[in-house]
Design a protein around this motif. Structure first.
Motif, PDB file in Angstrom:
ATOM      1  N   LEU A 136      -3.018  -8.365  -2.903  1.00  0.00           N
ATOM      2  CA  LEU A 136      -3.292  -7.271  -1.973  1.00  0.00           C
ATOM      3  C   LEU A 136      -4.162  -6.224  -2.671  1.00  0.00           C
ATOM      4  CD1 LEU A 136      -2.554  -6.200   0.910  1.00  0.00           C
ATOM      5  CD2 LEU A 136      -0.845  -4.777  -0.236  1.00  0.00           C
ATOM      6  N   ASN A 137      -5.248  -5.843  -1.997  1.00  0.00           N
ATOM      7  CA  ASN A 137      -6.153  -4.824  -2.529  1.00  0.00           C
ATOM      8  C   ASN A 137      -6.179  -3.633  -1.576  1.00  0.00           C
ATOM      9  OD1 ASN A 137      -7.459  -6.682  -4.637  1.00  0.00           O
ATOM     10  ND2 ASN A 137      -7.711  -7.828  -2.738  1.00  0.00           N
ATOM     11  N   LEU A 138      -6.774  -2.540  -2.022  1.00  0.00           N
ATOM     12  CA  LEU A 138      -6.996  -1.428  -1.090  1.00  0.00           C
ATOM     13  C   LEU A 138      -8.093  -1.820  -0.118  1.00  0.00           C
ATOM     14  CD1 LEU A 138      -6.791   1.550  -3.599  1.00  0.00           C
ATOM     15  CD2 LEU A 138      -5.051   0.803  -1.982  1.00  0.00           C
ATOM     16  N   ARG A 143     -17.271   2.148  11.448  1.00  0.00           N
ATOM     17  CA  ARG A 143     -16.108   2.978  11.746  1.00  0.00           C
ATOM     18  C   ARG A 143     -16.348   4.415  11.287  1.00  0.00           C
ATOM     19  NH1 ARG A 143     -11.724   4.144   8.631  1.00  0.00           N
ATOM     20  NH2 ARG A 143      -9.898   4.826   9.793  1.00  0.00           N
ATOM     21  N   MET A 181      -7.274   2.698   2.551  1.00  0.00           N
ATOM     22  CA  MET A 181      -8.626   2.381   2.996  1.00  0.00           C
ATOM     23  C   MET A 181      -8.644   1.471   4.213  1.00  0.00           C
ATOM     24  SD  MET A 181     -10.840   2.072  -0.478  1.00  0.00           S
ATOM     25  CE  MET A 181     -12.416   2.384   0.315  1.00  0.00           C
ATOM     26  N   GLY A 182      -7.485   1.346   4.889  1.00  0.00           N
ATOM     27  CA  GLY A 182      -7.437   0.511   6.079  1.00  0.00           C
ATOM     28  C   GLY A 182      -8.187   1.162   7.236  1.00  0.00           C
ATOM     29  N   PHE A 183      -8.366   0.378   8.305  1.00  0.00           N
ATOM     30  CA  PHE A 183      -9.041   0.917   9.489  1.00  0.00           C
ATOM     31  C   PHE A 183      -8.040   1.610  10.421  1.00  0.00           C
ATOM     32  CE2 PHE A 183     -13.118  -1.890   9.756  1.00  0.00           C
ATOM     33  CZ  PHE A 183     -13.308  -1.753   8.388  1.00  0.00           C
ATOM     34  N   HIS A 202       0.861  -1.175   0.000  1.00  0.00           N
ATOM     35  CA  HIS A 202       0.000   0.000   0.000  1.00  0.00           C
ATOM     36  C   HIS A 202       0.900   1.228   0.000  1.00  0.00           C
ATOM     37  CE1 HIS A 202      -3.375  -2.512   1.934  1.00  0.00           C
ATOM     38  NE2 HIS A 202      -3.705  -2.251   0.687  1.00  0.00           N
ATOM     39  N   ALA A 262       2.930  -5.786   2.517  1.00  0.00           N
ATOM     40  CA  ALA A 262       2.308  -6.987   3.083  1.00  0.00           C
ATOM     41  C   ALA A 262       3.250  -8.171   2.887  1.00  0.00           C
ATOM     42  CB  ALA A 262       0.982  -7.257   2.386  1.00  0.00           C
ATOM     43  N   ARG A 292     -16.794  -1.326   8.283  1.00  0.00           N
ATOM     44  CA  ARG A 292     -16.258  -0.100   7.677  1.00  0.00           C
ATOM     45  C   ARG A 292     -17.238   1.066   7.876  1.00  0.00           C
ATOM     46  NH1 ARG A 292     -12.199   0.555   4.225  1.00  0.00           N
ATOM     47  NH2 ARG A 292     -12.033  -1.667   3.796  1.00  0.00           N
ATOM     48  N   HIS A 334      -3.852  -7.516   6.527  1.00  0.00           N
ATOM     49  CA  HIS A 334      -3.124  -6.313   6.117  1.00  0.00           C
ATOM     50  C   HIS A 334      -4.106  -5.248   5.625  1.00  0.00           C
ATOM     51  CE1 HIS A 334       0.708  -4.374   4.942  1.00  0.00           C
ATOM     52  NE2 HIS A 334       0.014  -3.857   3.947  1.00  0.00           N
ATOM     53  N   GLU A 335      -5.034  -5.669   4.770  1.00  0.00           N
ATOM     54  CA  GLU A 335      -6.021  -4.712   4.249  1.00  0.00           C
ATOM     55  C   GLU A 335      -6.868  -4.125   5.370  1.00  0.00           C
ATOM     56  OE1 GLU A 335      -7.909  -7.456   1.692  1.00  0.00           O
ATOM     57  OE2 GLU A 335      -6.488  -7.181   0.036  1.00  0.00           O
ATOM     58  N   HIS A 336      -7.101  -4.907   6.421  1.00  0.00           N
ATOM     59  CA  HIS A 336      -7.943  -4.439   7.528  1.00  0.00           C
ATOM     60  C   HIS A 336      -7.367  -3.181   8.188  1.00  0.00           C
ATOM     61  CE1 HIS A 336     -10.270  -5.660  11.455  1.00  0.00           C
ATOM     62  NE2 HIS A 336     -10.564  -4.453  11.054  1.00  0.00           N
ATOM     63  N   ILE A 393      -5.461  -3.138  -6.341  1.00  0.00           N
ATOM     64  CA  ILE A 393      -4.257  -2.352  -6.639  1.00  0.00           C
ATOM     65  C   ILE A 393      -3.775  -2.720  -8.039  1.00  0.00           C
ATOM     66  CG2 ILE A 393      -1.827  -1.997  -6.024  1.00  0.00           C
ATOM     67  CD1 ILE A 393      -2.677  -2.433  -3.086  1.00  0.00           C
ATOM     68  N   LEU A 402      -3.215 -11.394   3.787  1.00  0.00           N
ATOM     69  CA  LEU A 402      -3.616 -10.271   2.928  1.00  0.00           C
ATOM     70  C   LEU A 402      -4.812  -9.535   3.520  1.00  0.00           C
ATOM     71  CD1 LEU A 402      -3.275 -12.092  -0.517  1.00  0.00           C
ATOM     72  CD2 LEU A 402      -1.965 -10.066   0.172  1.00  0.00           C
ATOM     73  N   ARG A 403      -5.798 -10.306   3.987  1.00  0.00           N
ATOM     74  CA  ARG A 403      -7.012  -9.666   4.527  1.00  0.00           C
ATOM     75  C   ARG A 403      -6.695  -8.909   5.827  1.00  0.00           C
ATOM     76  NH1 ARG A 403      -8.189 -12.018   0.206  1.00  0.00           N
ATOM     77  NH2 ARG A 403      -7.105 -10.130  -0.434  1.00  0.00           N
ATOM     78  N   MET A 452     -17.083  -6.964   6.616  1.00  0.00           N
ATOM     79  CA  MET A 452     -16.150  -5.837   6.495  1.00  0.00           C
ATOM     80  C   MET A 452     -16.875  -4.552   6.060  1.00  0.00           C
ATOM     81  SD  MET A 452     -12.975  -6.009   7.419  1.00  0.00           S
ATOM     82  CE  MET A 452     -11.951  -4.954   6.406  1.00  0.00           C
ATOM     83  N   PHE A 455      -8.460   7.558   2.287  1.00  0.00           N
ATOM     84  CA  PHE A 455      -9.836   7.825   1.870  1.00  0.00           C
ATOM     85  C   PHE A 455     -10.790   7.687   3.061  1.00  0.00           C
ATOM     86  CE2 PHE A 455      -7.898   5.857  -2.039  1.00  0.00           C
ATOM     87  CZ  PHE A 455      -7.750   7.055  -2.718  1.00  0.00           C
TER      88      PHE A 455
END
Lengths: 425, 164
Positions: free
Chosen positions: B59-61, B75, A359-361, A192, A334, B72, A352-354, B48, A349-350, B68, B160
């Protein structure tokens, strides 16, 4: 600005004995230029993980301070790093972020370079005369060295050996961190990237700053199940610590139970990973391997910050690249298990994305407060920035002071190194 | 033939109306209504790597299943996330809508998305290719998959505090 008469020479005024940081530290463009010269051109700077360019001829683009570089393996597998600039008229010789090649050719006039950066051929060389020496026109090379897959480069020919710069404690913790390969080699699965309007040192301070975690990351903590939230409740438990590891490096041990991932493998699999464990067993792994892999999926229990640009953060690498005095690029890489179970890598991966990325938390809230620091320093320039938390009960650690989990010991380690390097003639 | 063209025109109109409705929900941050647009198995993904569709193994954004998505939105709404309290304001347009495929009740649609965000008195512009899998139901369309690939998805981004 001439570096013969630098604008800043009183570094005690910029970082005081009382652990107070002057506002100019985040804001002054001349100081930034001095830092690029005195720090990023002098020390070891992290440029890549070996898994990002695994084969002969594979390469990736990176940066050493402000300089764009190419990191590449030659036909014998030896790693080279050179400035991405043709020796003729300065054009970049590569604009592909990652790939495989047998040579680099400048697109402007066709000068061709080998994987080691040496000038191999150029069109119509006779116009340079008979005494043109190709060996003097190779790409600008940096010194390179690796430790456990982490590749560093330096512009400084006289730089100390990498392992001396890292020191024994950092090396020990890198080895522990890499155990999250779960018996497989650690592999970068993706990254990222986001840019933040802040000075690079705002990020340098953050990786071993536990004090911010329950505040900035409250919304992340609220999205966890109770058992996981309990694991992340490291500030209240008070069992962790922060320690100066020498040469500007520091560690924040948040979850001591996860310092060594090979320990505690006879304990039952955590509830949050029960389903994952079933999938791994179904892929044919025995119980010991399954437990080892599952434990590795959860990541290490510590953050370690290396001066000046890379850190190990629970389960990923965080890399900073200074862009200008008030802008810094951040990469969150990641990590997974090269050849490991598909289910385990998907979970990595999930996870890491979290937390990570645009757009992570977690990351967006970090980025917000970092930018707020930069915005806040526009007022009250005479006020110091405080990194003195936790001096009150610091004790000697293995190499440097060790403090409370929420102490700013790691920031002080980094600023002491900063001062040492900036003062060095 | 005339009948076919007529049906397609209607479908494009219905799909367009739905995509604009969804875009309006997101600009107005009416997230509870947005969550109800989804099928239970639906996936909302910002990749990505725009060249690969093996989203689960890369890996995605974001790679959001129902849980989720709900987390999200929670949050965003709870007010504890400094980056989304207050969030950036957005104005987006969805255009260049192309119905790619119709298989029974399943419709695949592509569109261009332009979004402008405003925060701290600073505006940023984003362009993306959006791909939707819609399921036609008695109560209207449901989102079964929405994949938004930013033009610079593999470049340096910012954080974002909203959805695309």
């Amino acid at each position: 600005m001439s570096l013969d008469s630098p604008k800043f020479s009183d570094f005690d005024a910029l970082y005081s004995d009382k652990a107070e940081v002057a506002t100019q530290m985040y804001e002054d463009p001349d100081l930034f230029a001095q830092e690029m010269d005195k720090i990023f051109k002098k020390t070891w700077v992290w440029v890549a993980h070996e898994s990002e360019f695994p084969d002969k001829g594979s390469f990736k683009l990176s940066n050493v301070g402000l300089d764009p570089v190419i990191v590449v393996r030659d036909r014998k597998g030896k790693i080279h790093c050179m400035v991405n600039r043709c020796r003729h008229r300065a054009a970049t010789v590569c604009e592909v972020k990652k790939g495989k090649t047998s040579s680099f050719q400048c697109p402007y006039h066709g000068w061709g370079y080998g994987l080691d950066g040496s000038l191999r051929a150029l069109p119509y060389p006779e116009q340079y005369g008979d005494d043109f020496d190709k060996s003097q026109h190779g790409m600008l090379k940096l010194k390179t060295a690796s430790y456990n897959g982490m590749v560093f480069a330096s512009f400084n020919e006289d730089v100390e050996p990498l392992e001396d710069f890292l020191g024994p404690e950092v090396c020990r913790y890198i080895d522990l961190f890499m155990k999250q390969g779960g018996g497989f080699p650690v592999k970068v699965l993706g990254e990222h990237q986001f840019t933040v309007p802040m000075n690079w040192k705002v990020q340098l301070e953050n990786t071993t700053d536990a004090y911010h975690f329950p505040i900035v990351h409250k919304s992340f903590l609220q999205s966890l199940d109770d058992a996981t939230a309990d694991i992340f409740d490291f500030l209240d438990k008070g069992t962790g610590w922060v320690e100066d590891l020498g040469n500007g490096h520091s560690i924040m041990m948040m979850i001591p139970d996860r310092e060594d991932l090979d320990e505690g493998l006879d304990e039952p699999v955590e509830e949050r990973f029960a389903e994952l464990a079933e999938e791994i067993r179904a892929e044919g792994y025995d119980e010991h391997q399954t437990r080892k892999i599952v434990k590795a999926v959860g990541g290490s229990g510590f953050n370690m910050n290396l001066f000046p640009n890379v850190s190990f953060s629970l389960s990923f690498f965080r890399v900073l690249t200074p862009v200008s005095v008030e802008q810094t690029d951040i990469r969150h890489m990641a990590l997974g298990m090269d050849g490991g179970p598909v289910a385990a890598n998907q979970m990595r991966l999930r996870l890491h994305e979290h937390f990570q990325g645009p757009m992570g938390f977690g990351s967006p809230d970090d980025a917000e407060v970092w930018e707020r620091v930069q915005r806040g320093t526009k007022g009250g320039e005479e006020l110091p920035i405080l990194v003195n938390r936790g001096i009150v009960d610091e004790e000697p650690g293995v190499l440097g002071p060790r403090g409370h989990i929420s102490a700013e010991t790691g920031m002080r380690a980094a600023y002491e190194m900063w001062k040492r390097m900036m003062s060095d003639d | 033939m005339t009948e076919m063209v007529k049906i397609d025109t209607n479908l494009v109109f219905e799909v367009t109306e739905f995509l604009w409705y969804e875009a309006d929900l997101l600009d107005r941050k009416d997230y509870d209504t947005w969550l109800d647009l989804w099928t239970e198995r639906g996936l909302y993904i910002l990749p990505i790597d725009g060249d690969s569709d093996d989203y689960a193994n890369q890996l995605n954004l974001c790679y959001d299943d129902a849980k989720m998505r709900k987390d999200r939105i929670g949050r965003f709404q709870q007010g504890f996330s400094i980056s989304s309290a207050p969030p950036a304001q957005t104005v987006r347009t969805i255009s260049r809508i192309v119905v790619d495929d119709v298989m029974g009740d399943t419709i695949t649609v592509r569109a261009a998305e332009h979004l402008i965000e405003d925060k701290f008195g600073r505006q940023r512009v984003w362009a993306a290719n959006a791909k939707y899998t819609l399921i036609k139901t008695e109560t209207g369309f449901k989102l079964d998959q929405k994949i938004v690939t930013l033009l610079n998805s593999d470049g340096m981004l910012n954080s974002f505090s909203y959805l695309f």
